[in-house]
Design a protein around this motif. Structure first.
Motif, PDB file in Angstrom:
ATOM      1  N   ILE A  79      52.808  41.948   9.188  1.00 53.01           N
ATOM      2  CA  ILE A  79      52.751  42.449  10.563  1.00 53.01           C
ATOM      3  C   ILE A  79      52.598  43.961  10.465  1.00 53.01           C
ATOM      4  O   ILE A  79      53.545  44.684  10.165  1.00 53.01           O
ATOM      5  CB  ILE A  79      54.001  42.039  11.363  1.00 53.01           C
ATOM      6  N   ASN A  80      51.372  44.415  10.713  1.00 53.72           N
ATOM      7  CA  ASN A  80      50.960  45.773  10.349  1.00 53.72           C
ATOM      8  C   ASN A  80      51.150  46.775  11.503  1.00 53.72           C
ATOM      9  O   ASN A  80      50.210  47.416  11.951  1.00 53.72           O
ATOM     10  CB  ASN A  80      49.505  45.746   9.876  1.00 53.72           C
ATOM     11  N   GLY A  81      52.388  46.898  11.961  1.00 49.16           N
ATOM     12  CA  GLY A  81      52.709  47.934  12.934  1.00 49.16           C
ATOM     13  C   GLY A  81      52.609  47.525  14.386  1.00 49.16           C
ATOM     14  O   GLY A  81      51.910  46.585  14.746  1.00 49.16           O
ATOM     15  N   ASP A  82      53.312  48.253  15.239  1.00 46.79           N
ATOM     16  CA  ASP A  82      53.379  47.996  16.679  1.00 46.79           C
ATOM     17  C   ASP A  82      53.843  46.582  16.976  1.00 46.79           C
ATOM     18  O   ASP A  82      53.282  45.895  17.832  1.00 46.79           O
ATOM     19  CB  ASP A  82      52.023  48.260  17.350  1.00 46.79           C
ATOM     20  N   TYR A 110      56.508  44.201   7.061  1.00 43.67           N
ATOM     21  CA  TYR A 110      56.186  45.007   8.217  1.00 43.67           C
ATOM     22  C   TYR A 110      55.797  46.431   7.810  1.00 43.67           C
ATOM     23  O   TYR A 110      56.267  46.956   6.801  1.00 43.67           O
ATOM     24  CB  TYR A 110      57.395  45.112   9.148  1.00 43.67           C
ATOM     25  N   THR A 111      54.958  47.047   8.641  1.00 40.59           N
ATOM     26  CA  THR A 111      54.776  48.496   8.602  1.00 40.59           C
ATOM     27  C   THR A 111      55.208  49.059   9.950  1.00 40.59           C
ATOM     28  O   THR A 111      55.217  48.350  10.957  1.00 40.59           O
ATOM     29  CB  THR A 111      53.318  48.915   8.325  1.00 40.59           C
ATOM     30  N   ILE A 112      55.544  50.324   9.953  1.00 39.13           N
ATOM     31  CA  ILE A 112      55.919  50.980  11.200  1.00 39.13           C
ATOM     32  C   ILE A 112      54.655  51.499  11.886  1.00 39.13           C
ATOM     33  O   ILE A 112      53.762  52.050  11.242  1.00 39.13           O
ATOM     34  CB  ILE A 112      56.929  52.120  10.950  1.00 39.13           C
ATOM     35  N   GLY A 113      54.552  51.259  13.186  1.00 38.54           N
ATOM     36  CA  GLY A 113      53.410  51.745  13.960  1.00 38.54           C
ATOM     37  C   GLY A 113      53.814  52.909  14.850  1.00 38.54           C
ATOM     38  O   GLY A 113      54.953  53.396  14.796  1.00 38.54           O
TER      39      GLY A 113
END
Length: 319
Positions: A79-82, A110-113
């Motif tokens: 899940i690549n942000g937002d 996850y990444t942070i968006g």
């Protein structure tokens, strides 16, 4: 009306180039039925969920259900942000509630968006909420999945509101050095190395030359120089929500760049140098299969539960 007409004309032209815009899941899977993938994982971004937005909550669980129907045994979910829209703890809790209720891979990363900062109470507080939710020590980290390296990057600063750098990714020198060192270590195997960051590199994909995206990654030249040293790198970003059917949403240069669309609504050009929503019900993402000699990247229309024919790409390994 003019904006909608321009977007409509763009899609009509694309439809003429690609007479059949969608193909069925079985038509894709049968093409490689002779060899099973070593590793499979979906990539989604820009769910932008909040506690009170039931429309987006439904989009999220519909997306999870669709991905499960494609492959109930995917090795990971990215899940690549937002993931949330307002940066609030309550939205993280609602996101986790839906995630736990619907089927998804046990390994979810996850990444942070930029929207994770939208509570607008400072970098430290915003990052801490993300770290509390994920259990990570930093916004950047590495994971090994079935012998393949996955590198997750994340902005360490946001805004301020009204500045040219609002919503941009700021990558510290420490983060960039960590990435370069990590890529160097794993590059000797020649296996594909997957790098994730919410924001795309400016002046790459279609649309990243407009003003909003010109500062999408503050250290874009430094990041690009690092990635260019390792041609087996596959760099995957979100943030744009731009239709994957547009041209140049997948680029192979010194390394591979992949756009992952957006779960919540589809955007495109407005004809005046800006962007606009062109499909308020649209929802897109990726499903990726890794074989011994190649990586297959498949665009998915979650709203229609169909593959996006214009976004079917193969990256061949260097081995």
């Amino acid at each position: 009306m003019i904006k909608r007409f321009i977007s409509f004309i763009l899609l009509v032209v694309m439809a003429l180039v690609y007479p059949s815009t969608m193909i069925k899941a079985e038509e894709i899977s049968n093409g490689n039925s002779d060899k099973k993938p070593i590793l499979t994982f979906p990539v989604i971004s820009d769910v932008q969920l909040t506690v009170d937005n039931e429309r987006v909550q439904k989009l999220f669980h519909d997306t999870l259900n669709d991905l499960h129907s494609i492959n109930p045994n995917s090795d990971a979910l990215i899940i690549n942000g937002d993931m949330i829209n307002d940066g609030k703890k309550e939205s993280y809790q609602k996101f986790l509630e839906i995630l736990n209720e619907y089927p998804h891979p046990e390994k979810t990363y996850y990444t942070i968006g930029n929207h994770e900062f939208f509570k607008n109470d400072g970098n430290e507080a915003s990052i801490q909420r993300f770290l509390d939710f994920t259990g990570y020590d930093k916004v950047y980290y590495k994971k090994m999945i079935k012998g393949y390296p996955f590198f997750f990057l994340g902005s360490e600063s946001w805004g301020p509101v009204g500045s040219p750098t609002k919503d941009s990714a700021f990558l510290s020198e420490e983060q960039l050095k960590w990435l370069e060192h990590s890529l160097k270590i794993h590059s000797h195997s020649k296996k594909p190395m997957f790098v994730f960051l919410h924001q795309p590199l400016p002046n790459t994909f279609y649309g990243t030359d407009i003003d909003y995206y010109k500062n999408a990654v503050i250290q874009d030249q430094e990041l690009k120089a690092i990635l260019a040293k390792y041609p087996s790198t596959i760099f995957i970003s979100g943030h744009m929500h731009w239709d994957l059917r547009f041209p140049n949403m997948f680029i192979q240069d010194d390394f591979t760049m992949v756009s992952s669309g957006g779960v919540d609504r589809i955007w495109g050009p407005d004809g005046n140098g800006y962007e606009t929503i062109i499909d308020s019900t649209g929802s897109q993402g990726l499903y990726i299969e890794v074989y011994k000699n190649r990586v297959e990247i498949k665009g998915r229309n979650f709203a229609k539960k169909e593959w996006i024919k214009e976004y079917q790409h193969t990256v061949y390994n260097l081995e």
